[in-house]
Write a protein that holds these residues in place. Structure first.
Motif, PDB file in Angstrom:
ATOM      1  N   GLY A 113      43.908  38.436  42.580  1.00 27.64           N
ATOM      2  CA  GLY A 113      44.832  39.191  42.075  1.00 27.64           C
ATOM      3  C   GLY A 113      44.547  40.533  41.680  1.00 27.64           C
ATOM      4  N   ASN A 114      45.176  41.594  41.435  1.00 28.65           N
ATOM      5  CA  ASN A 114      44.574  42.687  40.988  1.00 28.65           C
ATOM      6  C   ASN A 114      45.044  43.228  39.608  1.00 28.65           C
ATOM      7  OD1 ASN A 114      45.166  45.813  40.950  1.00 28.65           O
ATOM      8  ND2 ASN A 114      44.123  45.516  42.850  1.00 28.65           N
ATOM      9  N   VAL A 115      43.981  43.328  38.750  1.00 29.29           N
ATOM     10  CA  VAL A 115      44.095  43.672  37.470  1.00 29.29           C
ATOM     11  C   VAL A 115      44.263  45.101  37.291  1.00 29.29           C
ATOM     12  CG1 VAL A 115      42.949  43.501  35.127  1.00 29.29           C
ATOM     13  CG2 VAL A 115      42.771  41.556  36.857  1.00 29.29           C
ATOM     14  N   ASN A 116      43.472  45.897  37.585  1.00 25.53           N
ATOM     15  CA  ASN A 116      43.330  47.472  37.289  1.00 25.53           C
ATOM     16  C   ASN A 116      44.308  48.417  38.214  1.00 25.53           C
ATOM     17  OD1 ASN A 116      41.998  47.471  39.793  1.00 25.53           O
ATOM     18  ND2 ASN A 116      40.110  48.406  38.969  1.00 25.53           N
ATOM     19  N   GLY A 117      45.103  47.872  39.153  1.00 26.74           N
ATOM     20  CA  GLY A 117      46.103  48.535  39.991  1.00 26.74           C
ATOM     21  C   GLY A 117      45.543  49.666  40.949  1.00 26.74           C
ATOM     22  N   ASP A 118      44.362  49.262  41.374  1.00 20.17           N
ATOM     23  CA  ASP A 118      43.702  49.885  42.491  1.00 20.17           C
ATOM     24  C   ASP A 118      44.160  49.226  43.725  1.00 20.17           C
ATOM     25  OD1 ASP A 118      42.093  47.848  42.550  1.00 20.17           O
ATOM     26  OD2 ASP A 118      40.152  48.901  42.190  1.00 20.17           O
ATOM     27  N   GLY A 119      43.393  49.791  44.916  1.00 21.04           N
ATOM     28  CA  GLY A 119      43.536  49.157  45.986  1.00 21.04           C
ATOM     29  C   GLY A 119      42.672  48.072  46.720  1.00 21.04           C
ATOM     30  N   ALA A 120      42.035  47.638  45.643  1.00 18.64           N
ATOM     31  CA  ALA A 120      41.204  46.346  46.114  1.00 18.64           C
ATOM     32  C   ALA A 120      41.628  45.196  45.099  1.00 18.64           C
ATOM     33  CB  ALA A 120      39.707  46.654  45.763  1.00 18.64           C
ATOM     34  N   ALA A 121      41.718  43.903  45.665  1.00 18.54           N
ATOM     35  CA  ALA A 121      41.996  42.483  44.954  1.00 18.54           C
ATOM     36  C   ALA A 121      40.628  42.230  44.235  1.00 18.54           C
ATOM     37  CB  ALA A 121      42.204  41.698  45.859  1.00 18.54           C
ATOM     38  N   ASP A 122      41.169  41.761  42.929  1.00 20.85           N
ATOM     39  CA  ASP A 122      39.918  41.299  42.133  1.00 20.85           C
ATOM     40  C   ASP A 122      39.971  39.794  42.212  1.00 20.85           C
ATOM     41  OD1 ASP A 122      39.646  43.902  41.367  1.00 20.85           O
ATOM     42  OD2 ASP A 122      41.652  43.647  39.896  1.00 20.85           O
TER      43      ASP A 122
ATOM     44  N   ASP B 188      53.431  42.697  31.340  1.00 26.22           N
ATOM     45  CA  ASP B 188      54.297  43.787  30.300  1.00 26.22           C
ATOM     46  C   ASP B 188      54.582  44.931  31.129  1.00 26.22           C
ATOM     47  OD1 ASP B 188      51.565  44.455  31.019  1.00 26.22           O
ATOM     48  OD2 ASP B 188      51.087  44.698  28.903  1.00 26.22           O
ATOM     49  N   LYS B 189      54.739  44.998  32.256  1.00 23.92           N
ATOM     50  CA  LYS B 189      55.275  46.055  33.226  1.00 23.92           C
ATOM     51  C   LYS B 189      54.504  47.547  32.674  1.00 23.92           C
ATOM     52  CE  LYS B 189      59.648  47.283  33.238  1.00 23.92           C
ATOM     53  NZ  LYS B 189      61.261  47.452  33.546  1.00 23.92           N
ATOM     54  N   ASP B 190      53.158  47.359  32.630  1.00 21.98           N
ATOM     55  CA  ASP B 190      52.424  48.664  32.397  1.00 21.98           C
ATOM     56  C   ASP B 190      51.862  49.066  33.566  1.00 21.98           C
ATOM     57  OD1 ASP B 190      50.596  46.889  32.579  1.00 21.98           O
ATOM     58  OD2 ASP B 190      49.386  47.340  30.461  1.00 21.98           O
ATOM     59  N   GLY B 191      51.831  48.376  34.729  1.00 32.44           N
ATOM     60  CA  GLY B 191      51.309  48.819  36.021  1.00 32.44           C
ATOM     61  C   GLY B 191      50.097  48.287  36.116  1.00 32.44           C
ATOM     62  N   PHE B 192      49.466  47.476  35.411  1.00 33.02           N
ATOM     63  CA  PHE B 192      48.397  46.648  35.526  1.00 33.02           C
ATOM     64  C   PHE B 192      48.460  45.063  35.401  1.00 33.02           C
ATOM     65  CE2 PHE B 192      47.556  50.773  33.399  1.00 33.02           C
ATOM     66  CZ  PHE B 192      46.896  51.193  34.217  1.00 33.02           C
TER      67      PHE B 192
END
Length: 481
Positions: free
Chosen positions: A225-234, A279-283
């Motif tokens: 998934g992606n936690v920090n909203g960057d272009g790489a999957a975590d 929580d729709k904060d983008g992260f």
């Protein structure tokens, strides 16, 4: 050998039933017009893969197969389907007793042609006459859907040891190409196969991470998934860690980036997980499920099981205190009871189109009256404050307008999947019950409206209705798409 408890329990149930009953070259393929995640045939609608790991294929019991149901403007349509097994023309391998083809699934565009591919971790497949086992089969998506595949051929680890015990796909280095992560059971090795994967089965490269040595957590189950909203999957790694005389379940997040996956921090342990922005904060937020009772080895369990929400941030894991939710949490339907196994299955998606991810939770041990382990599925709502019991809904086979009737040991909620198959902006709910009809298994489709998931218009079907072999199969044990 550390053994995954969820699988151990599933195997025990099976024995009881038997006894008692994106930019890469696509090899000349024309790019799909939409590139929708989970879209095997490129028509812009998400499709569903349904595992039947104990199903008969090629005349062999427990060889396993996967049923594929394609999405349409009206949702998933079981008349548009396919059966994939090692007996299917174009799929590598030969069906054998006990292969369990399909009990590990993930999806992603492995060759970069714009069509989603299906990855099957066939961890029980024996390699020749050796003691090694484990094959990763990639079934290629295309304009006609899933038709042919290849076994990942290189570069492979020296020791297989049930390679494919858990699989996850994502762009872990942010280069625009989908990578594949796979676990070796009984070994603390996490294999990362760099994309793209060629039609001959060759990955662009392979690295491995000794998670036990790096974090103290064995790599038993993995989730992308992606936690920090960057272009790489975590990548979330879940397993056990040594702590004195105990081996508590634990999780550890690896952050993706240009140099690959790097340690990011510990999260609540368990056996199931999902990542989505509740929580729709983008992260992205991490929801982990632990269906066990709370104990020294299961610190994140609960009365009848529990889920834990660890919130994300631009830096990765948020400093916000994780939130633990059980059936005794305010406004969550039901009452926590020992053996409910709340948190056995998890999936996240926006069911009402409000932009917040909601979470579906299976509790396969939940009783209905005096009937044991009939199973239930609860959908919790995402909100500005995070995941909440406010507005939650719960479904069983006894819910009005839901097909069927709750019976002892059906284990409704074995697998759950929230997915928007009709492209209306709202995720529908798919529920599997592997023990329905003495292990034949069945799947339920729930629609969604402005209020979220609804029982109105819900339908169900078994393996035979989509072309699969009847009888013991565990149809609905795993869902992907």
């Amino acid at each position: 050998m550390r053994q995954h408890l969820r699988t151990t329990i599933a195997t025990a149930v099976s024995a009881a039933l038997v006894g008692g009953l994106i930019l890469a070259s696509g090899g000349g393929a024309v790019a799909a017009p939409a590139g929708t995640p989970g879209d095997f045939n490129g028509d812009g609608y998400r499709d569903l893969a349904i595992a039947a790991p104990l199903g008969k294929a090629g005349g062999k019991a427990n060889a396993g197969y996967v049923a594929v149901v394609y999405g349409t403007k009206n949702g998933l349509d079981k008349s548009k389907r396919a059966i994939i097994s090692q007996a299917t023309e174009g799929i590598p391998g030969t069906p054998e007793n006990g292969d369990h083809f399909g009990d590990r699934l993930t999806t992603g565009d492995l060759d970069g042609d714009g069509y989603t591919d299906l990855v099957v971790g066939v961890h029980s497949e024996r390699i020749g006459s050796t003691d090694s086992s484990g094959v990763l089969t990639v079934v290629w998506g295309g304009p006609k859907g899933l038709k042919s595949g290849v076994d990942l051929a290189s570069p492979l680890p020296e020791y297989r040891n049930a390679l494919g015990w858990s699989v996850a796909a994502g762009d872990f280095d942010g280069d625009g190409r989908t990578d594949l992560a796979a676990v070796n059971n009984s070994m603390p090795t996490l294999n990362i196969f760099k994309g793209p994967v060629s039609r001959s089965g060759k990955a662009a490269g392979r690295t491995n991470i000794d998670t036990d040595n790096e974090t103290g957590v064995s790599a038993d189950q993995i989730f992308a998934g992606n936690v920090n909203g960057d272009g790489a999957a975590d990548l979330l790694v879940m397993g056990q860690r040594s702590s004195g005389d105990n081996y508590p379940t634990s999780g550890f997040l690896y952050k993706g980036g240009k140099t690959g996956l790097k340690k990011a921090g510990r999260v609540a342990g368990g056996y199931e997980a999902a990542m989505a922005d509740v929580d729709k904060d983008g992260f992205g937020d991490i929801i982990t499920g632990n269906f066990m009772e709370k104990s020294a080895d299961e610190p994140n369990g609960g009365p009848g099981g529990a889920i834990t929400v660890t919130y994300g941030s631009a830096a990765g894991l948020s400093t916000r205190t994780p939130v633990r939710i059980t059936q005794d949490t305010a406004k969550v339907p039901g009452t926590a009871a020992k053996g409910d196994r709340f948190g056995w299955s998890l999936s996240a998606g926006d069911t009402d189109g409000d932009g917040y991810a909601d979470v579906a939770i299976g509790a396969i041990g939940e009783a209905t009256g005096s009937l044991r382990a009939t199973g239930t599925v609860t959908v919790l709502r995402g909100s500005r404050g995070g995941l909440t019991g406010t507005g939650a809904k719960s479904f069983t086979q006894n819910t009005d307008k839901v097909p069927g009737a709750s019976e002892a040991h059906d284990q409704f909620g074995t697998a759950v999947r929230l997915m928007d198959s009709d492209r209306n902006g709202r995720a529908e709910l798919v529920v599997g019950a592997f023990a329905e009809n003495d292990g034949a298994g069945s799947v339920w489709l729930f629609k969604s409206d402005k209020s979220g998931v609804t029982a109105t218009g819900s339908t169900s079907f078994g393996a035979a209705q989509v072309g699969g072999a009847a009888g013991l199969s565990y149809f609905g044990d795993v869902l992907a798409g």
